[in-house]
Design a protein around this motif. Structure first.
Motif, PDB file in Angstrom:
ATOM      1  N   ILE A 199       0.864  -1.184   0.000  1.00 55.98           N
ATOM      2  CA  ILE A 199       0.000   0.000   0.000  1.00 55.98           C
ATOM      3  C   ILE A 199       0.897   1.229   0.000  1.00 55.98           C
ATOM      4  O   ILE A 199       1.886   1.281   0.734  1.00 55.98           O
ATOM      5  CB  ILE A 199      -0.933   0.036   1.234  1.00 55.98           C
ATOM      6  N   ARG A 200       0.495   2.220  -0.813  1.00 53.85           N
ATOM      7  CA  ARG A 200       1.342   3.412  -0.968  1.00 53.85           C
ATOM      8  C   ARG A 200       0.565   4.716  -0.824  1.00 53.85           C
ATOM      9  O   ARG A 200       1.127   5.801  -0.910  1.00 53.85           O
ATOM     10  CB  ARG A 200       2.033   3.329  -2.354  1.00 53.85           C
ATOM     11  N   ASP A 201      -0.767   4.657  -0.585  1.00 48.10           N
ATOM     12  CA  ASP A 201      -1.562   5.887  -0.535  1.00 48.10           C
ATOM     13  C   ASP A 201      -2.606   5.817   0.561  1.00 48.10           C
ATOM     14  O   ASP A 201      -3.033   4.733   0.979  1.00 48.10           O
ATOM     15  CB  ASP A 201      -2.246   6.137  -1.887  1.00 48.10           C
ATOM     16  N   ALA A 202      -3.025   6.988   1.026  1.00 52.50           N
ATOM     17  CA  ALA A 202      -3.907   7.089   2.191  1.00 52.50           C
ATOM     18  C   ALA A 202      -5.300   6.542   1.918  1.00 52.50           C
ATOM     19  O   ALA A 202      -5.905   5.905   2.795  1.00 52.50           O
ATOM     20  CB  ALA A 202      -3.994   8.546   2.647  1.00 52.50           C
ATOM     21  N   ASP A 203      -5.845   6.740   0.725  1.00 51.69           N
ATOM     22  CA  ASP A 203      -7.189   6.249   0.430  1.00 51.69           C
ATOM     23  C   ASP A 203      -7.250   4.726   0.486  1.00 51.69           C
ATOM     24  O   ASP A 203      -8.199   4.146   1.029  1.00 51.69           O
ATOM     25  CB  ASP A 203      -7.642   6.745  -0.943  1.00 51.69           C
ATOM     26  N   THR A 204      -6.246   4.081  -0.079  1.00 47.81           N
ATOM     27  CA  THR A 204      -6.226   2.621  -0.043  1.00 47.81           C
ATOM     28  C   THR A 204      -6.066   2.127   1.388  1.00 47.81           C
ATOM     29  O   THR A 204      -6.712   1.160   1.806  1.00 47.81           O
ATOM     30  CB  THR A 204      -5.087   2.075  -0.924  1.00 47.81           C
ATOM     31  N   MET A 205      -5.212   2.780   2.163  1.00 44.43           N
ATOM     32  CA  MET A 205      -5.020   2.382   3.554  1.00 44.43           C
ATOM     33  C   MET A 205      -6.324   2.509   4.339  1.00 44.43           C
ATOM     34  O   MET A 205      -6.666   1.635   5.152  1.00 44.43           O
ATOM     35  CB  MET A 205      -3.934   3.236   4.206  1.00 44.43           C
ATOM     36  N   LEU A 206      -7.074   3.586   4.098  1.00 46.72           N
ATOM     37  CA  LEU A 206      -8.337   3.789   4.796  1.00 46.72           C
ATOM     38  C   LEU A 206      -9.312   2.659   4.484  1.00 46.72           C
ATOM     39  O   LEU A 206      -9.918   2.072   5.384  1.00 46.72           O
ATOM     40  CB  LEU A 206      -8.936   5.136   4.405  1.00 46.72           C
TER      41      LEU A 206
END
Length: 471
Positions: free
Chosen positions: A260-267
């Motif tokens: 994972i490299r971005d905040a939206d995906t992590m959320l």
């Protein structure tokens, strides 16, 4: 890497990878030889050896790609697969009596869920698929690093760059990470760390990182303290897992290990988009089932030795502990019965099946408080029996006059009394036992988060509206 599970000897050899482990302030030269780590390392090695023994057919499954791996490390394609995974987890957990929270199959809950939903991870989809395959080959022992150190919890995670893990720079060959993760259970005896984020939601992509990292990676350091244990503590000497602070000092993570490299995906990942939470609850409930079986059996024998089994209050206490086991087992089996197809279409071998989310959340809400109540219940029921341990079990030979004074009821001699009571005391009364209560209570993070999630799911699925119509 072979397409079969590693052996115990291969696992132990892998721990000599130059890793930096600092235990009680001193550098550990050899993890398998260190007195505080050797018992746990040997226990994990025995799990690997079991996959090459008579229980291999219960423990193993073959993936569509032909890899022979631990059954829970394969993506389930049916309820029958989930039942087989339950039995494979049980087989290992009954070897450890559920006392190891991070056995090598545990983090397959994350890796299988992510790979079954690989398209969710966009540009990192191939890395996600590759991470599962790499784990399956050998059943690589991962532990997880999710929690930020307990500092500045009043601030968003991406405003604590001097402490929290973040990306320093992006290079053609990967990402360079700096910062720390706390309470990384069992890191010293693991092979890789599955790094992610859980807690206050990140808004900055520089803090939204999930990846896998070898424990021996250059720049990675582990710091931990032991829970002091005597030689006659049967649990602490075989199953102690030390919670480590893991420090990343400009650690390079190759792109193929970045998930994972971005905040939206992590959320979305943390809010249940891929179902790793339910898979983890499935594994955790099976582990806790084995733990409670062992505790209940020992507690019943302890009251027999004391001669108190006819007391109604003692019977009620033992029944409550057994009921806790039954509830945990029932919620786990409900996860199988309420399972449904999930994830990407066109997955080789068929679409994945995920455990039922409602019973998974119910387990994560119920178990922490119930475990603490179980501990108090046993302290009340066994009472002074837990304190009547004047010498270690192996110390009777030096004090033969004590043996007649320490005999038990129900045919128990002094040796059995000291062994049974010592084991039960180790389970609930020592530093090892107290740490396990904290582990179970903290396993799912803040209870409020779990309860809010249950309410949100009930609203989203129409449960609340249905109940309101019927009221």
């Amino acid at each position: 890497m072979t397409d079969r599970p590693q052996t115990g000897a291969e696992y132990l050899a892998s721990l000599g990878d130059g890793r930096t482990v600092v235990l009680d302030g001193e550098r550990v030269e050899s993890v398998p030889a260190h007195p505080a780590l050797a018992g746990t390392a040997a226990t994990i090695a025995s799990l690997y050896d079991a996959m090459h023994g008579p229980d291999a057919d219960v423990l193993l499954a073959t993936t569509p790609e032909g890899v022979r791996t631990h059954a829970f490390s394969a993506i389930p394609r049916s309820r029958a697969d989930l039942r087989a995974q339950r039995e494979a987890i049980r087989a290992w957990q009954r070897m450890t009596h559920g006392w190891l929270g991070r056995t090598p199959e545990t983090l397959a809950s994350h890796l299988t869920s992510m790979a079954a939903h690989a398209s969710f991870y966009g540009a990192q989809a191939d890395a996600v698929r590759g991470a599962l395959v790499a784990h399956q080959r050998g059943v690589v022992h991962h532990v997880q690093a999710l929690v930020n150190p307990p500092v500045d919890r009043d601030l968003p995670p991406d405003e604590v760059a001097d402490v929290f893990l973040h990306i320093v720079r992006e290079q053609s060959d990967g990402l360079v990470l700096r910062g720390a993760k706390a309470v990384v259970t069992g890191a010293a005896t693991a092979q890789r760390i599955l790094v992610s984020h859980f807690g206050g939601e990140v808004r900055d992509d520089g803090f939204a990182i999930a990846c896998t990292v070898p424990v021996g990676a250059p720049g990675l350091r582990l710091y931990a303290r032991t829970a002091p244990a005597h030689a006659d503590q049967p649990l602490a000497t075989r199953f102690a897992e030390h919670d480590a602070l893991v420090v990343f000092d400009d650690v390079l993570v190759p792109w193929e290990d970045v998930l994972i490299r971005d905040a939206d995906t992590m959320l979305g990942h943390n809010r249940g988009a891929v179902g790793w939470n339910a898979r983890l609850a499935f594994q955790s409930a099976t582990r806790l089932e084995a733990k409670l079986e062992w505790i209940a059996g020992l507690a019943v024998r302890a009251t027999e030795i004391m001669g108190t089994t006819s007391i109604r209050g003692v019977q009620a206490a033992l029944g409550e502990v057994i009921a806790f086991r039954h509830v945990v087992s029932g919620m786990r089996d409900a996860m199988i019965e309420q399972a449904a197809p999930v994830g990407d279409e066109g997955l080789e071998g068929g679409r994945a099946w995920g455990p039922g989310v409602e019973p998974a959340l119910a387990f994560s809400a119920y178990a922490p408080d119930a475990y603490s109540r179980m501990r108090v219940t046993l302290e009340t029921a066994v009472a002074s029996g837990l304190a009547h341990l004047p010498v270690p079990a192996d110390g009777l030979a030096a004090h033969p006059g004590l043996a007649p004074l320490l005999r038990g009821s129900a045919g128990a001699d002094a040796g059995e009394r000291l062994a049974v009571m010592g084991a039960l005391w180790d389970a609930i009364g020592t530093g090892f036992g107290a740490r396990h209560e904290l582990y179970e209570r903290s396993h799912w993070g803040q209870p409020e988060r779990t309860h809010v999630g249950i309410l949100g799911l009930a609203r989203a699925t129409g449960r609340v509206a249905e109940w309101q119509r019927g009221s």
